[in-house]
Design a protein around this motif. Sequence first.
Motif, PDB file in Angstrom:
ATOM      1  N   GLN A  66      74.769  80.202  79.509  1.00  0.00           N
ATOM      2  CA  GLN A  66      74.810  81.366  78.619  1.00  0.00           C
ATOM      3  C   GLN A  66      73.499  82.140  78.691  1.00  0.00           C
ATOM      4  O   GLN A  66      73.485  83.375  78.741  1.00  0.00           O
ATOM      5  CB  GLN A  66      75.066  80.903  77.179  1.00  0.00           C
ATOM      6  CG  GLN A  66      75.095  82.034  76.152  1.00  0.00           C
ATOM      7  CD  GLN A  66      76.189  83.032  76.444  1.00  0.00           C
ATOM      8  OE1 GLN A  66      77.332  82.675  76.695  1.00  0.00           O
ATOM      9  NE2 GLN A  66      75.836  84.315  76.441  1.00  0.00           N
ATOM     10  N   THR A  69      73.302  84.027  82.025  1.00  0.00           N
ATOM     11  CA  THR A  69      74.288  85.107  82.079  1.00  0.00           C
ATOM     12  C   THR A  69      73.776  86.342  81.365  1.00  0.00           C
ATOM     13  O   THR A  69      73.854  87.471  81.885  1.00  0.00           O
ATOM     14  CB  THR A  69      75.611  84.634  81.459  1.00  0.00           C
ATOM     15  OG1 THR A  69      76.139  83.564  82.251  1.00  0.00           O
ATOM     16  CG2 THR A  69      76.627  85.768  81.419  1.00  0.00           C
ATOM     17  N   THR A  75      73.147  91.913  79.411  1.00  0.00           N
ATOM     18  CA  THR A  75      74.108  92.211  78.341  1.00  0.00           C
ATOM     19  C   THR A  75      73.852  91.259  77.182  1.00  0.00           C
ATOM     20  O   THR A  75      74.663  90.397  76.879  1.00  0.00           O
ATOM     21  CB  THR A  75      75.545  92.030  78.845  1.00  0.00           C
ATOM     22  OG1 THR A  75      75.685  90.689  79.363  1.00  0.00           O
ATOM     23  CG2 THR A  75      75.897  93.025  79.912  1.00  0.00           C
ATOM     24  N   THR A  81      76.977  86.409  67.326  1.00  0.00           N
ATOM     25  CA  THR A  81      77.750  85.527  68.212  1.00  0.00           C
ATOM     26  C   THR A  81      77.130  84.144  68.355  1.00  0.00           C
ATOM     27  O   THR A  81      77.768  83.229  68.871  1.00  0.00           O
ATOM     28  CB  THR A  81      77.859  86.149  69.620  1.00  0.00           C
ATOM     29  OG1 THR A  81      76.550  86.239  70.198  1.00  0.00           O
ATOM     30  CG2 THR A  81      78.477  87.541  69.550  1.00  0.00           C
ATOM     31  N   TRP A 124      86.650  77.802  77.164  1.00  0.00           N
ATOM     32  CA  TRP A 124      86.158  78.799  76.206  1.00  0.00           C
ATOM     33  C   TRP A 124      84.843  79.390  76.719  1.00  0.00           C
ATOM     34  O   TRP A 124      84.644  80.608  76.696  1.00  0.00           O
ATOM     35  CB  TRP A 124      85.986  78.132  74.846  1.00  0.00           C
ATOM     36  CG  TRP A 124      85.522  79.053  73.738  1.00  0.00           C
ATOM     37  CD1 TRP A 124      85.403  80.404  73.784  1.00  0.00           C
ATOM     38  CD2 TRP A 124      85.101  78.668  72.424  1.00  0.00           C
ATOM     39  NE1 TRP A 124      84.949  80.895  72.594  1.00  0.00           N
ATOM     40  CE2 TRP A 124      84.753  79.855  71.735  1.00  0.00           C
ATOM     41  CE3 TRP A 124      84.999  77.444  71.781  1.00  0.00           C
ATOM     42  CZ2 TRP A 124      84.294  79.826  70.419  1.00  0.00           C
ATOM     43  CZ3 TRP A 124      84.551  77.423  70.467  1.00  0.00           C
ATOM     44  CH2 TRP A 124      84.205  78.604  69.796  1.00  0.00           C
ATOM     45  N   PHE A 127      85.627  81.670  79.608  1.00  0.00           N
ATOM     46  CA  PHE A 127      86.199  82.932  79.128  1.00  0.00           C
ATOM     47  C   PHE A 127      85.099  83.841  78.589  1.00  0.00           C
ATOM     48  O   PHE A 127      85.102  85.065  78.831  1.00  0.00           O
ATOM     49  CB  PHE A 127      87.228  82.635  78.032  1.00  0.00           C
ATOM     50  CG  PHE A 127      87.845  83.869  77.418  1.00  0.00           C
ATOM     51  CD1 PHE A 127      88.880  84.536  78.055  1.00  0.00           C
ATOM     52  CD2 PHE A 127      87.386  84.363  76.206  1.00  0.00           C
ATOM     53  CE1 PHE A 127      89.438  85.683  77.497  1.00  0.00           C
ATOM     54  CE2 PHE A 127      87.932  85.498  75.642  1.00  0.00           C
ATOM     55  CZ  PHE A 127      88.964  86.167  76.286  1.00  0.00           C
ATOM     56  N   ALA A 128      84.134  83.258  77.874  1.00  0.00           N
ATOM     57  CA  ALA A 128      83.031  84.053  77.332  1.00  0.00           C
ATOM     58  C   ALA A 128      82.189  84.650  78.452  1.00  0.00           C
ATOM     59  O   ALA A 128      81.782  85.823  78.383  1.00  0.00           O
ATOM     60  CB  ALA A 128      82.174  83.190  76.415  1.00  0.00           C
ATOM     61  N   GLY A 130      83.268  85.361  81.423  1.00  0.00           N
ATOM     62  CA  GLY A 130      84.076  86.401  82.043  1.00  0.00           C
ATOM     63  C   GLY A 130      84.041  87.703  81.258  1.00  0.00           C
ATOM     64  O   GLY A 130      83.981  88.791  81.845  1.00  0.00           O
ATOM     65  N   ALA A 131      84.059  87.608  79.939  1.00  0.00           N
ATOM     66  CA  ALA A 131      83.990  88.809  79.100  1.00  0.00           C
ATOM     67  C   ALA A 131      82.658  89.517  79.283  1.00  0.00           C
ATOM     68  O   ALA A 131      82.602  90.757  79.354  1.00  0.00           O
ATOM     69  CB  ALA A 131      84.209  88.420  77.647  1.00  0.00           C
ATOM     70  N   GLN A 132      81.582  88.754  79.358  1.00  0.00           N
ATOM     71  CA  GLN A 132      80.269  89.368  79.558  1.00  0.00           C
ATOM     72  C   GLN A 132      80.160  89.998  80.945  1.00  0.00           C
ATOM     73  O   GLN A 132      79.567  91.063  81.109  1.00  0.00           O
ATOM     74  CB  GLN A 132      79.172  88.318  79.369  1.00  0.00           C
ATOM     75  CG  GLN A 132      79.092  87.785  77.947  1.00  0.00           C
ATOM     76  CD  GLN A 132      78.124  86.630  77.821  1.00  0.00           C
ATOM     77  OE1 GLN A 132      76.923  86.808  77.971  1.00  0.00           O
ATOM     78  NE2 GLN A 132      78.656  85.441  77.569  1.00  0.00           N
ATOM     79  N   LYS A 134      82.608  91.246  82.661  1.00  0.00           N
ATOM     80  CA  LYS A 134      83.423  92.464  82.664  1.00  0.00           C
ATOM     81  C   LYS A 134      82.702  93.612  81.989  1.00  0.00           C
ATOM     82  O   LYS A 134      82.835  94.782  82.388  1.00  0.00           O
ATOM     83  CB  LYS A 134      84.750  92.178  81.960  1.00  0.00           C
ATOM     84  CG  LYS A 134      85.729  93.330  81.998  1.00  0.00           C
ATOM     85  CD  LYS A 134      87.053  92.934  81.348  1.00  0.00           C
ATOM     86  CE  LYS A 134      88.036  94.092  81.395  1.00  0.00           C
ATOM     87  NZ  LYS A 134      89.328  93.721  80.756  1.00  0.00           N
ATOM     88  N   ALA A 135      81.896  93.299  80.972  1.00  0.00           N
ATOM     89  CA  ALA A 135      81.191  94.346  80.226  1.00  0.00           C
ATOM     90  C   ALA A 135      79.925  94.823  80.923  1.00  0.00           C
ATOM     91  O   ALA A 135      79.370  95.864  80.557  1.00  0.00           O
ATOM     92  CB  ALA A 135      80.845  93.832  78.831  1.00  0.00           C
TER      93      ALA A 135
END
Length: 989
Positions: A66, A69, A75, A81, A124, A127-128, A130-132, A134-135
């Motif tokens: 984390q 990333t 980001t 969070t 989980w 997925f987190a 992947g969301a970061q 993508k953003a």
Amino acid sequence: MHSRDARPEGFTRRSWHRKASKPVSYWMIALVIAVAAHPLIPQFRWLLVHMVTLGLVTTSIMVWGQHFTEALLKTRLGEETRPKQVARIWALTASIVIAMAGMLANLPLLTVLGAIGVSAMILWYAFALGAQLKAALAPRFAFVVRAYLIAACLLPFGAALGAILAFSPGEPWQGRLLLAHQVVNILGFVGVTVSATLLTLWPTVLRTKLDTTKATRASRFLIVMVIGTLIAMLGALVDNVLVGLAGLTLYILGQVVIGLLLVALARQSSRQVRHEPLALFPVLSIGAGALWFLGTCVALWGLWFSSIGSSDGSPVTSPLNFSLTAARLHDLSVPFVAGFLLQVLLGAMSYLLPASMGGGPRALKAGLAVMSRWAVFRVVALNLALGMFAFASITGMVGEALFGALTFGTFAPSQFGSVTRVLVSAVAFLVLASFIVLMLRMVKVNLRERLEFKERSAQLGMPGIGAPANPQQSGTSGSAPAAIASGVSSTPALAHEGEARREPATLGRRHLTSALAGAGTVFSLAAVGRAFDGTLAGAAAVGIPSQGAGSEHGAGPAIAPTGRTTRLTVEANADMRFVPNTLEVPAGDRLEIEVHNVDPANTHDLVLDTGAHTERLHPGDTVVLEAGVVTAPIEGWCSIVGHRAMGMTLTITPTGARTSGSHSSDGGAAGVGTDPLARVSADLTSAPGSSRTRRDPVMPAVPSPGTPQKLAFTVTKENLEIAPGIAMESMVYNGEVMGPVITSPLGGKIELTLTNSGEMGHSIDFHAGTVAPNRYMRTIAPGESLVYPFTTDYAGAWLYHCSTAPMTMHLSGGMYGILIVPPQGLAPADREYVLVQSEHYLAPETSAGEDGNPAQGPDGCALHAISSEKIFAERPDFTVFNGHANQYVHEPLEAKVGERVRIWVLAAGPSRGIAFHVVGTVFDTVFKEGEYLLRPDNTTGGGAQALDLGSCQGGFVEMVFHEEGTYKAVNHQFVDLERGALALIHVTA
């Protein structure tokens, strides 16, 4: 940006790391405690490995994955969070604890629950990420995060395999699943994640600039590593060694390409001029860990490759390959866990922890200095100790050469005894444990520097502490990885690189002195241990009781009996292990061991080197073994053939006593000075014993098509002659070494009832059948029966054998046979014979009877147990046809001139093939593995001189004799001929 008021209470920019890393700290402390208390912990090897890989490393990956990333993608998430991230880490920790508890308590459903929890938290986390990703807006280092995401998705596969293993599936699935589990977790999830991280972390700790183009190009091989992992996992699951090796080859290729970039960065850093030296420990520890990773992957490739092969060089695979490969992987646990995982993790944390704590350049510099104290000494001592353990476990000349090179020829692997191992492992343990002490010291130094800076700032009227308010003006030299991966805006050395020009930093005399001190410490303790081991071995050689049970077993003990009795409980389980396998007893106490056989399929016993032993325990049995007064270390093992070789041993240690081991072949204590590979020989010119009945070599008639066969096999333990004057402790079907010859027409139906009247678990595997192995080839306990139906849909000479691990022991013990299915349209022959070759490996010493004198087989034969040492060294004593050496020399096969003679041949193994040849004639027909290689009417006019068969292959040859005489049927691999693979054919007019 979120305002300070929007931050959840207790979560600041730096406090998140502190809260998220608490489970990592707890795992470190628990690991130290577990290592110190390992003799009291059941399955301690499994527990320690999983505490490192699943507990410490997986939790660290979630924390620092984390962190990287956010730093690499730029980001940064909102502070709201953070509570979810910390909750996810704690949920992962709880799931890991549940899974471990389920394994230790033998509660498979609890293990499954833990595995589900671990998989859910990792997904989980993925997925987190992947969301970061993508953003993010076109980040340069997105390839690192993609690798994190893909690697995280591999862990649920490994968790599922581990959950299945909790139910103790039988062979061959036990070995396949275990190997696949280890490959996907260590190489996939951990290995890919670490490799991706090093692409940016390595130049950061080296404080050198990373060429983004080169890094992106090298990162493509992360996908190659992922593909290689999946292929290797598939190879294990589908029982194909070559597929597994192909996957490992791809994986190692990816490692090499990425490693070449890391080496180039190290060379680039060494040529730089810098104001202050690098923090050495992160560089040395990470570098050493990366080398161990590559080395262990290559060793795994070699280990897997060594499990295949045949006499003719063609690859052969069997379920045993995966079982033994998975079992032998414990030899790589030290390099993988301590050499690779712990060194990379501790090296990375030595750099990242001071950086994440903040406090400004002075605090960072001071923290890095603390974490790098005694860096060269620590790294040299640890890696030298690890090298000794790793190379000592490699058998043969390669292991001796590596161990000798590491120790400068001062002593051999055979001298790396138990006391030496204890002392050398203590060095490694203290070096690793010192990280916790230095980490606590670093925290105190960081807080002190921050407080002093705050006081100076207050005196000068300056606001705040920590990093400069404007990171863009912090004085960094543009080293992207340093700024990105560390998460700080500057590093002390980079801020001054534009100032005074200095020579490139090199390792000086102080570092050389530290290296010599580290090596000297390990060598000195090894020498002390070797002296103790030599003293104990010398005492044993002259008959001084160094391993007895007090005055009851020799001269007066140094420790007086206390009069107290200690009772301990030991379980013999389905993993071929005693749990616990290390017992500590107050010196002088009388020991009683309550032994429970919890293995649902196999018989076990417990034999101590003092002579005390239990009876054979069937599944569910319990017995109390009187071990006597314990005054010195005692070794114990299961004497069931092959179980000791599979690791079914235990050690009894009196509290405060020195340790020393005794090693012997299966079934009893070794005599002093006996070479376990010494040849057992026989006079092969002598006739078999009078009680030995010649095995009829004539092929039985083939039943009529459409007539189902109902067969019955009974497994027993027998003492049977296999060569003149030599008998073997055999395990057999229907009373003979080599089971009955079975014949069947194409499409025939067979229903076999197998009854186990032996003393341990057994099974049967018909190569001619196409059935589910876990259903019909499963191991059955003594007293149980199994019905095995199948159809003979394919022609050939098919092997059948016991498939209970270790299969080499059961096969060489006599549990094999041949099933013949003639091909369609096969013309009749005048005479039809069957010759099945097998090799047998015998312990050099004769077995001991109940009265302690040498036991005898039939006709007064010398009785020998099966030798696992010779099996693994591939040193057979006898190679025989149809269960007895040279039996057809004294009672030859018969034929007449002009008759067509057909001989069915099978190489039963367990490991060797055959080049079947009949001296004085030529084969005009050759049928091998389901197809004709030669027929009498071939247009080329060719003939054949040999039928070459790998282990478990079969076929037949045909010939016509033109003259009277005595002909020899031989294995043209003459060393096997001279071990008994010879039959005579007497041809008359």
